[in-house]
Every structure is written in structure tokens, then in C-alpha cells.
Design a protein around this motif. Sequence first.
Motif, PDB file in Angstrom:
ATOM      1  N   PHE A  35       0.882  -1.130  -0.265  1.00  0.00           N
ATOM      2  CA  PHE A  35      -0.044  -0.192   0.058  1.00  0.00           C
ATOM      3  C   PHE A  35       0.786   1.252  -0.109  1.00  0.00           C
ATOM      4  N   VAL A  36       2.039   1.320   0.939  1.00  0.00           N
ATOM      5  CA  VAL A  36       2.734   2.427   0.995  1.00  0.00           C
ATOM      6  C   VAL A  36       3.564   2.577  -0.718  1.00  0.00           C
ATOM      7  N   PHE A  37       3.648   1.560  -1.140  1.00  0.00           N
ATOM      8  CA  PHE A  37       4.640   1.703  -2.439  1.00  0.00           C
ATOM      9  C   PHE A  37       3.671   2.176  -3.628  1.00  0.00           C
ATOM     10  N   LEU A  38       2.513   1.725  -3.590  1.00  0.00           N
ATOM     11  CA  LEU A  38       1.364   2.206  -4.366  1.00  0.00           C
ATOM     12  C   LEU A  38       1.008   3.585  -4.241  1.00  0.00           C
ATOM     13  N   LEU A  39       0.991   4.092  -2.906  1.00  0.00           N
ATOM     14  CA  LEU A  39       0.718   5.720  -2.604  1.00  0.00           C
ATOM     15  C   LEU A  39       2.007   6.331  -2.987  1.00  0.00           C
ATOM     16  N   LEU A  40       3.140   5.876  -2.923  1.00  0.00           N
ATOM     17  CA  LEU A  40       4.270   6.775  -3.418  1.00  0.00           C
ATOM     18  C   LEU A  40       4.013   6.734  -5.160  1.00  0.00           C
ATOM     19  N   CYS A  41       3.829   5.660  -5.853  1.00  0.00           N
ATOM     20  CA  CYS A  41       3.707   5.551  -6.944  1.00  0.00           C
ATOM     21  C   CYS A  41       2.662   6.671  -7.689  1.00  0.00           C
ATOM     22  N   PHE A  42       1.600   6.764  -6.749  1.00  0.00           N
ATOM     23  CA  PHE A  42       0.164   7.547  -7.211  1.00  0.00           C
ATOM     24  C   PHE A  42       0.900   9.167  -6.856  1.00  0.00           C
ATOM     25  N   LEU A  43       1.450   9.382  -5.719  1.00  0.00           N
ATOM     26  CA  LEU A  43       2.139  10.836  -5.519  1.00  0.00           C
ATOM     27  C   LEU A  43       3.006  11.029  -6.600  1.00  0.00           C
ATOM     28  N   PHE A  44       3.857  10.183  -7.136  1.00  0.00           N
ATOM     29  CA  PHE A  44       4.962  10.575  -8.065  1.00  0.00           C
ATOM     30  C   PHE A  44       4.241  11.039  -9.581  1.00  0.00           C
ATOM     31  N   SER A  45       2.985  10.073  -9.817  1.00  0.00           N
ATOM     32  CA  SER A  45       2.375  10.207 -10.989  1.00  0.00           C
ATOM     33  C   SER A  45       1.612  11.505 -10.973  1.00  0.00           C
ATOM     34  N   ILE A  46       1.191  12.081 -10.031  1.00  0.00           N
ATOM     35  CA  ILE A  46       0.520  13.252  -9.968  1.00  0.00           C
ATOM     36  C   ILE A  46       1.663  14.263 -10.098  1.00  0.00           C
ATOM     37  N   THR A  47       2.772  14.183  -9.525  1.00  0.00           N
ATOM     38  CA  THR A  47       3.895  15.179  -9.576  1.00  0.00           C
ATOM     39  C   THR A  47       4.500  15.345 -11.112  1.00  0.00           C
ATOM     40  N   TYR A  48       4.555  13.938 -11.798  1.00  0.00           N
ATOM     41  CA  TYR A  48       5.007  13.893 -13.105  1.00  0.00           C
ATOM     42  C   TYR A  48       4.096  14.707 -13.972  1.00  0.00           C
ATOM     43  N   SER A  49       2.798  14.334 -13.874  1.00  0.00           N
ATOM     44  CA  SER A  49       1.633  14.996 -14.925  1.00  0.00           C
ATOM     45  C   SER A  49       1.453  16.384 -14.764  1.00  0.00           C
ATOM     46  N   THR A  50       1.725  16.984 -13.654  1.00  0.00           N
ATOM     47  CA  THR A  50       1.527  18.341 -13.368  1.00  0.00           C
ATOM     48  C   THR A  50       2.666  19.350 -13.647  1.00  0.00           C
ATOM     49  N   ASP A  51       2.007  20.202 -14.637  1.00  0.00           N
ATOM     50  CA  ASP A  51       3.144  21.466 -14.990  1.00  0.00           C
ATOM     51  C   ASP A  51       3.618  22.145 -14.153  1.00  0.00           C
ATOM     52  N   GLY A  52       4.708  22.524 -14.385  1.00  0.00           N
ATOM     53  CA  GLY A  52       5.590  23.562 -13.286  1.00  0.00           C
ATOM     54  C   GLY A  52       6.884  23.753 -13.498  1.00  0.00           C
ATOM     55  N   SER A  53       7.688  24.330 -12.780  1.00  0.00           N
ATOM     56  CA  SER A  53       9.101  24.556 -12.891  1.00  0.00           C
ATOM     57  C   SER A  53       9.806  23.197 -12.571  1.00  0.00           C
ATOM     58  N   HIS A  54       9.236  22.573 -11.625  1.00  0.00           N
ATOM     59  CA  HIS A  54       9.776  21.235 -11.036  1.00  0.00           C
ATOM     60  C   HIS A  54       9.825  20.327 -12.090  1.00  0.00           C
ATOM     61  N   GLN A  55       9.554  20.211 -13.404  1.00  0.00           N
ATOM     62  CA  GLN A  55       9.419  19.517 -14.286  1.00  0.00           C
ATOM     63  C   GLN A  55      10.682  19.442 -14.788  1.00  0.00           C
ATOM     64  N   THR A  56      11.640  20.155 -14.801  1.00  0.00           N
ATOM     65  CA  THR A  56      13.094  20.203 -15.270  1.00  0.00           C
ATOM     66  C   THR A  56      13.750  18.933 -14.259  1.00  0.00           C
ATOM     67  N   TYR A  57      13.494  19.046 -12.974  1.00  0.00           N
ATOM     68  CA  TYR A  57      14.160  18.125 -11.879  1.00  0.00           C
ATOM     69  C   TYR A  57      13.307  16.795 -12.121  1.00  0.00           C
ATOM     70  N   VAL A  58      12.155  16.825 -12.571  1.00  0.00           N
ATOM     71  CA  VAL A  58      11.536  15.416 -12.458  1.00  0.00           C
ATOM     72  C   VAL A  58      11.912  14.338 -13.689  1.00  0.00           C
ATOM     73  N   GLN A  59      12.014  15.372 -14.771  1.00  0.00           N
ATOM     74  CA  GLN A  59      12.752  14.642 -16.037  1.00  0.00           C
ATOM     75  C   GLN A  59      14.094  14.183 -15.761  1.00  0.00           C
ATOM     76  N   TYR A  60      15.043  14.886 -15.125  1.00  0.00           N
ATOM     77  CA  TYR A  60      16.254  14.646 -14.772  1.00  0.00           C
ATOM     78  C   TYR A  60      16.158  13.254 -13.972  1.00  0.00           C
ATOM     79  N   LEU A  61      15.437  13.312 -12.900  1.00  0.00           N
ATOM     80  CA  LEU A  61      15.237  12.212 -12.147  1.00  0.00           C
ATOM     81  C   LEU A  61      14.955  11.028 -12.934  1.00  0.00           C
TER      82      LEU A  61
END
Length: 418
Positions: A80-106
Motif C-alpha cells: 500500500f505504501v509503495f502504491l501510494l508513493l507511485c500515485f504521488l509521483f504520477s501526480i507530480t509527473y503529470s502536473t506542469d510547473g518549474s519542477h518538471q526539469t528536475y522530474v525529467q532529470y530524475l
Amino acid sequence: MAANGASCEQPQKRAGPKDKQNGKSTDLLLRERRQKDKEDRLSLVLWRRPVVTLHYFLLETLVKLKEWTFELWHRRGTVFVFLLLCFLFSITYSTDGSHQTYVQYLEKKVLWCAYWVGLGILSSVGLGTGLHTFLLYLGPHIASVTLAAYECGSIDFPEPPYPDQIICPQDGGLEDSISIFSIMSKVRLEACMWGAGTAIGELPPYFMARAARQSGTDPDDEDYEEFEEMLEQAQGAQDFVTRAKLGVQHMVQKVGFFGILACASIPNPLFDLAGITCGHFLVPFWTFFGATLIGKAIIKMHIQKLFVIITFSKHIVEQMVSLIGLPLKNPVNGAPLGSVPTIGPSLQKPFSQYLEAQKTKLHHAGKNGPADENWLSWVFEKVVLVMVCYFVISIINSMAQSYAKRLQQLRHSEEKSK
């Protein structure tokens, strides 16, 4: 009373040798039955019994999926914790913003590391025969980076397309600025990740032997059975292979951390035995895994990197290609053998063409077409394809044989209960 006592003792003395003889015959029958079962399982391969092998493979796959499903259910909190982390990461990945540069690098780094870790696991996990991913993937990658570094005079390849494709930078440096250590630093991440994957792949034999020792059960593993037989026959070992296995076992058992480190730091086909030995003698997990990780991901990988980089440095490659074209000579006086047909130039030509084509690709990105292909690249692609296919076939055979062993154990347990 004395006579009665003597008469009572006499049958007991006569029964002793019979009991020993019965015990020996029982052990002999048990050993013969195990050998026969093993021969029956080993005959279960695709090229001999394809239908039965595929049927058993599918049944074993279903059994494994059922076991893994129950295991995940028992660890549902972690899942459950792993799936929750994946869900949060998918939201961060699909949301536009200045953080996308770091997300793509990661994302790029994580996928790159996971790719090499996965190849390392496939190389040593013990599925079937193991896939030699160093020879097929990591070695050629280090060799291509080495050749490109000497040709471009720089290791600052444009990203992208590196690492998918290597092209020279526009402002290429000087060839004299390239050193072995700079090339080693360029491929350090992928090499260390591959080495870490091989260390992770050594864990199943360790956990299997440890669980068998703690529970006292007979594990479903041929290597562990061979290890126990080797311990029983240690005194009478004569052949070189058995003595080498015993040497590894004694080193790991007596020296501990540094013995495991020494075995992991050099190319050692018997290292699986070290994992089984550590599990059997209940060596702590972090002692085993720490020494294995340091040995394989750091020490051994730097040795292998150094060997590949030196072998594929510009001067040595050009010298090897030139040596291919030399005529055969008499070993006594060094004179050319005129009666022997000269095949050197015909072998030298495709190697020279291949090197020139690779150099052209480095300076002209995107212009590699069918004209650049030659039989060397074609042969290498087919070798990779054949080895991957053999790896898949070996997995199918191994899983089918595992299911056959399940059936044999079930049949033996039913015979005992009758």
C-alpha cells in the motif's frame, strides 16, 4: 538369571550389524531414487519433450504467481505504501510547473540505473543459465565510449542523444586530453549499477540456504543438495573442481567478511557456492551482502572497466587491425609461408570498414543507413539474439523441471503415508 541375561544379550548383538546393513541399504535405495528422479527431470527439455515441458512451465508459472500473490497479501502494508508513493509521483509527473526539469532529470537517471541493475540481476540471478549481459551490453557500451572518446578528443557527448547514441561535440577537444581515468569516470555509473545488480542476483542462494538451515527442511534446489553432498564427502575429495569448491567454502567460513570480499572481487564462477555457504552457516545478511556489493560493484567493476578500456584504446585497436592483415610466417626463420593462402587482408577489410563507419557516425549524427552495415555488426546482432533465445529456453526448461520435482515430492509423500 545370568544365563537369562546372556541369552537376552545375544540377540541384541546379532541384530546390530543387521540394523546397520538395513540402514545402508535404505540410504542406497534413497540415493538411487533421487538420482533417477534427477535424471527424469533433466530429460524434461523443449527439444526432447516440447509439449510436456511447455505444459509444466505454464503450471509452474501459475503456482509461482499464486505464491507471490499470497506473499504480497501478507505484506499488504508495504504494498500500500509503495502504491501510494507511485500515485504521488504520477501526480507530480503529470502536473506542469518549474519542477518538471528536475522530474525529467530524475526520471532519466532512475530509468538508466534500473536498466543496468536489471541487466546485472539477469547475469547472476541463476534463472536457467544466466544471461551474460557484460559481454552483450556493458562491455560493448564501455568499448564504444572508449573509441568515441579517442576519436572525438572529448567525453562531453551531447545529451540527448547520449547515451542512446554517441556523437562528437561540436567543439571537440584534443586527443591528448583523454585518459583512462576520464573514460572510467564517464562509464562509472552504469558499471557500478550493473555490479550492484549482480550482487542482488546473488541473494536467492543465500536466502534459500539460510531458510533451509533454520527450518531444517529440504529445499527445492539442486545446488544446495550438491553442496550438502560435497560437505559429506569433503574428506575424500580428489578432483580439482571439488577441491576448488571446498577451498571457497573454507575461505568464506573461516575468514568471514574479507573472504567473501576476496571471492566477490575477482571473476569467480564458484561464487554461487559462497552465497550458499554463507546462508548455510548463518552468516549475517549485511556481512554477506555488504562484502558482495563492495566486491562486485566497486572492486571487480573497476578491474573489468580498466581491462575493456585498455583493450579498446585507439592505438591498441589500430595495432590489432593491422596485425590481422599480416601474412603467416615461419616460426623458425620468420620467412613468409608462400604455400599457405593469405587470408589476412580479406579479414582485415571488414574490421577496417566497421571502424571507419563508426567514426563516420560519430561526426555525422543521423546518417547511418544500410550502407554502413557489414557482416561484423550482423554477426554480433545474431549472436545476441541467439544468446537471449537460449536464455529464455533455459528458463522454460528450469521452471518445467521445478514443477516435475513438485510432482515427484508429492508422489513420494503419498507413498510414505500409505
